[in-house]
Enzyme design. Sequence first.
Site: not given
Length: 345
Positions: A115, A208, A211
């Site tokens: 991230k 995966k 969002k």
Amino acid sequence: MAFKPRVFSGMQPTGNLHLGNYLGALVRWVEMEKTHECIYCIVDMHAITAAWQDPKELQTAIRDVTAAYIAAGLDPRKSILFNQSQVSAHAELAWIFNCTARLGWLNRMTQFKEKAGKDRENASIGLYGYPVLMAADILVYRGTHVPVGEDQKQHLELTRDIAQKFNSDYRKEIAEAGYTDGEFFPLAEPVIMGTATRVMSLRDGTKKMSKSDASDLSRINMTDDADTIARKIQKAKTDAEGLPSEEAGLASRPEADNLVGIYAALKDTTKLEVLREFGGSQFSTFKKALADVAVTRLTPVNAEMRRLVSDPAEIDRILKDGSERARAIAEPILAETKRLVGFIG
């Protein structure tokens, strides 16, 4: 001590919840609600760790995720549903755990590296300490079971390390307080359930469903209407071969494997049973059947979400009630933790 079985899990109120959240988490949470004491949280404190959130949009997102929980089948009378920031014990215990966890442990967390990317110097301390807050989320309720995806297993292992170190650091005080086996916090167990615990992108079966993916065609949102669901499934990436008759035939075909897994999860069956029905069929035939199943399953959820978000005052009431019930569990555990550490008052 013998810990009461208690489930804790949560989701961040960022972006639209999608089919992966629904099949990989929410339907499993509903199942656990039937057999366990469950605490399900909207982790809004985690939501601000990676990037600044518009305050009004964050409030809307918290209510939307709450609506999704309930529309998926969670009963706020059976489980405790609340947003994390209403229970200050999460933050207080996280600070104690910040002083328990070791830098070396956090430096091994792969999600922070992913991230933060190359610009780690600009990442927030909150993003770095995210796993410690997650440990506090679970252990402030003495959670014993945590439904998690594969990407959260490392964080749960850290939670167990923190619990074990706290129990070791304060073993004398814990024993004096009457905990004869030396355990104040449990070593929470991961629960990974179901056929489609990891739903992949409709555009790339090796990634995966997310969002944050730039392409809306990569996911089926819980807010998508019937036409949009059908269109996204028809556009889902596949290969030129038909469906195999055995699971082994899916091994090197990630897109085919993903669509078969989604169908199996939506129908509450196995991949093998799906292949027995559709083996040898072309994807055009299978996709139509998958779209029909997805629309049938998700349309009522979508409608209930819309009904719930139209009444934000009722959602706020549910969250307030849930937070009061959560505090009733968390605050005595936090108070005892403070006594063990040596704080006064």
